[in-house]
Design a protein around this motif. Structure first.
Motif, PDB file in Angstrom:
ATOM      1  N   VAL A  34      -4.462  -2.660   3.001  1.00 50.91           N
ATOM      2  CA  VAL A  34      -4.939  -3.982   2.603  1.00 50.91           C
ATOM      3  C   VAL A  34      -4.818  -4.926   3.786  1.00 50.91           C
ATOM      4  O   VAL A  34      -3.737  -5.101   4.353  1.00 50.91           O
ATOM      5  CB  VAL A  34      -4.133  -4.518   1.403  1.00 50.91           C
ATOM      6  N   THR A 140      -4.138   1.869  -6.356  1.00 53.36           N
ATOM      7  CA  THR A 140      -5.103   1.189  -7.209  1.00 53.36           C
ATOM      8  C   THR A 140      -4.388   0.398  -8.311  1.00 53.36           C
ATOM      9  O   THR A 140      -3.404   0.860  -8.886  1.00 53.36           O
ATOM     10  CB  THR A 140      -6.060   2.213  -7.836  1.00 53.36           C
ATOM     11  N   TYR A 183      -6.146  -9.858  -8.097  1.00 54.67           N
ATOM     12  CA  TYR A 183      -7.108  -9.124  -7.276  1.00 54.67           C
ATOM     13  C   TYR A 183      -7.005  -7.642  -7.619  1.00 54.67           C
ATOM     14  O   TYR A 183      -5.900  -7.111  -7.749  1.00 54.67           O
ATOM     15  CB  TYR A 183      -6.830  -9.321  -5.783  1.00 54.67           C
ATOM     16  N   ILE A 185      -7.215  -3.950  -6.533  1.00 52.67           N
ATOM     17  CA  ILE A 185      -7.154  -3.082  -5.364  1.00 52.67           C
ATOM     18  C   ILE A 185      -7.655  -1.700  -5.778  1.00 52.67           C
ATOM     19  O   ILE A 185      -7.190  -1.138  -6.778  1.00 52.67           O
ATOM     20  CB  ILE A 185      -5.713  -2.983  -4.826  1.00 52.67           C
ATOM     21  N   GLN A 193      -9.190  -2.195   2.497  1.00 51.65           N
ATOM     22  CA  GLN A 193      -9.797  -3.214   1.645  1.00 51.65           C
ATOM     23  C   GLN A 193      -9.426  -4.585   2.205  1.00 51.65           C
ATOM     24  O   GLN A 193      -8.264  -4.871   2.485  1.00 51.65           O
ATOM     25  CB  GLN A 193      -9.317  -3.102   0.196  1.00 51.65           C
TER      26      GLN A 193
END
Length: 365
Positions: A34, A140, A183, A185, A193
Motif C-alpha cells: 500500500v 484484502t 478504504y 484494500i 495499491q
C-alpha cells in the motif's frame, strides 16, 4: 509550570529515507503493498468558521469546514499513519502504526517514504527519518487510515503528549473533508495499491506577530527574550488523584471517539510559552515578524498576556498587552499587529482594537 518551546514543523536531513535505487520487494502471498499519495493539510490560516463548540457532535454529524485550500506537506515533514482493519461485526481492530517522511524521488516529485522506529526506555516510539523502513503490506479487507504530523514521540497506545508551542496536524472526525473514511484494500496482480487520504487539519491555533516602525523609529530589533505569551490552556492530564507524575495532555488522535479531540477547558489557563528572539525575523523594512502555535484556549474569564521584548533605536524596551474575551480555536490564525512610534522622546505603541476572532486583530491607524 513547564515552558515548552517547539517552533514550526520538524525539519530533517534526508539521507537513506529520501531516495532509493533498490527494486521494491515483491509483496508477500495474500498481501498487497500500500502506497499513499502525499497528504494535504488545512493550515492555521483559516479565518471563517463556526464559533460553537466543535466537540459535541453525534456519530453521523459533521461541521462545515471553513473555505480553504489544502497544501501539501513540505519536504522533511514527518508523520505517523495508523491503520485498522474492519472486523466482521463492523468494528475495527486495534490500530497499528507506520512512520513516514516526505522526501523527493528521482523524478523531482515529493513523496512519502516509510521509516523505521525506535522504542525508548520510557516505552515511547520515535521515528527515525533517516533510516528507510519496510513498505506497508496489507491483506484484502476494509481499513481505516489516520495521520498525524509532525511525528512527535508517541506511546504504544498511539497517544501523544501535546503542549503550547507545538504545531500539529491530524485526521479530524469533526469535518467530512478531514475524517477517516473506510478504504477497500484488494490484492491485485500489480502487487501495489495507491491510496489518496483526506487532508489533515491543524489541531492548534496560531499567533502571528507583526511589529512595524512608525514615526521617529529608525531601528527595531528583537531581544533574546522574544515574545512571551501567558494565560494559555494548561496541558491537562488523565491522572487520578492517587497517582503521581507529571503526565501532560495525551492526544488520542487515532480514536474513533470525537471527544478525544483537543478541547478547551474552563478555568484551566495557567500555561505560558515563549517565542525566542532568535526565531523572530526582521525584513529589509525593519519589520519584526514571527509566529507560534498555541493550544485552543477560551479567554472569556481571564485574559491572555503578551509581553514583547524589543530594542527601539537601540534602547531595550518591554511592551505588554492583554487579549480579552477571545476564543482561540484550532486551525485559526490570530494575527497581531503593532506600530511603534517615538515622539518627543516618548515611546508609544498604537492602541489595540480587539475585533471578532474571524478577522485579524489590528491596531487603530
Amino acid at each position: 509550570m513547564k515552558r515548552t518551546i517547539i517552533i514550526g514543523m520538524i525539519s530533517v536531513q534526508l539521507a537513506a529515507c529520501s531516495t532509493t535505487d533498490e527494486e521494491p520487494v515483491p509483496a508477500p502471498d495474500g498481501k498487497v503493498r500500500v502506497e499513499f499519495q502525499l497528504p494535504g493539510t488545512y493550515g492555521v490560516n483559516v479565518s471563517h468558521a463556526q464559533s460553537k463548540a466543535v466537540d459535541n457532535l453525534g456519530p453521523d454529524d459533521w461541521h462545515d469546514l471553513p473555505e480553504a485550500n489544502a497544501t501539501l506537506l513540505p519536504v522533511g515533514s514527518t508523520l505517523w499513519l495508523s491503520y485498522a482493519k474492519q472486523n466482521d461485526d463492523d468494528t475495527y481492530s486495534k490500530p497499528d502504526l507506520q512512520g513516514y517522511v516526505v522526501g523527493t524521488n528521482a523524478g523531482g516529485y515529493n513523496t512519502l517514504y516509510p521509516c523505521t522506529t525506535t522504542e525508548g526506555a520510557d516505552g515511547k516510539l520515535t521515528l527515525n527519518p533517516e533510516a528507510i523502513g519496510a513498505p506497508l503490506y496489507l491483506e484484502t479487507g476494509m481499513y481505516k487510515f489516520k495521520m498525524i504530523s509532525p511525528a512527535y514521540p508517541i506511546d504504544k497506545e498511539l497517544k501523544m503528549q501535546v503542549d503550547n508551542g507545538m504545531y500539529l496536524y491530524s485526521t479530524d472526525r469533526r469535518y467530512e473533508e478531514t475524517s477517516a473514511l473506510p478504504y477497500e484494500i484488494v490484492v491485485n496482480t500489480t502487487g501495489v495499491q495507491y491510496i489518496k487520504l483526506n487532508p489533515i487539519i491543524s489541531q492548534v491555533a496560531r499567533f502571528t506577530f507583526t511589529i512595524e516602525k512608525g514615526e521617529g523609529v529608525n531601528r527595531l530589533e528583537p531581544l533574546a527574550a522574544g515574545i512571551e505569551i501567558s494565560g494559555l490552556q494548561n496541558p491537562y492530564n488523565h491522572l487520578n488523584e492517587s497517582e503521581e507524575g507529571d503526565n501532560l495532555l495525551t492526544y488520542n488522535w487515532s480514536s474513533e471517539n470525537i471527544a478525544d479531540t483537543l478541547v478547551m477547558h474552563m478555568g484551566d489557563k495557567r500555561s505560558w510559552v515563549t517565542l525566542p528572539g532568535e526565531d523572530l525575523q526582521v525584513d529589509e523594512e525593519g519589520t519584526i515578524t514571527g509566529d507560534i502555535a498555541v493550544l485552543p484556549t477560551l479567554t472569556m474569564s481571564t485574559p491572555i498576556s503578551i509581553l514583547i521584548n524589543m530594542a527601539i533605536n537601540g534602547v531595550p524596551t518591554q511592551y505588554m498587552t492583554l487579549l480579552n474575551e477571545q476564543m482561540l480555536l484550532h486551525a485559526r490564525s490570530y494575527n497581531l499587529k503593532w506600530e511603534v512610534s517615538v515622539k518627543e522622546g516618548q515611546i508609544s505603541v498604537v492602541t489595540w482594537q480587539n475585533q471578532s476572532w474571524v478577522t485579524d486583530l489590528v491596531n487603530e491607524k
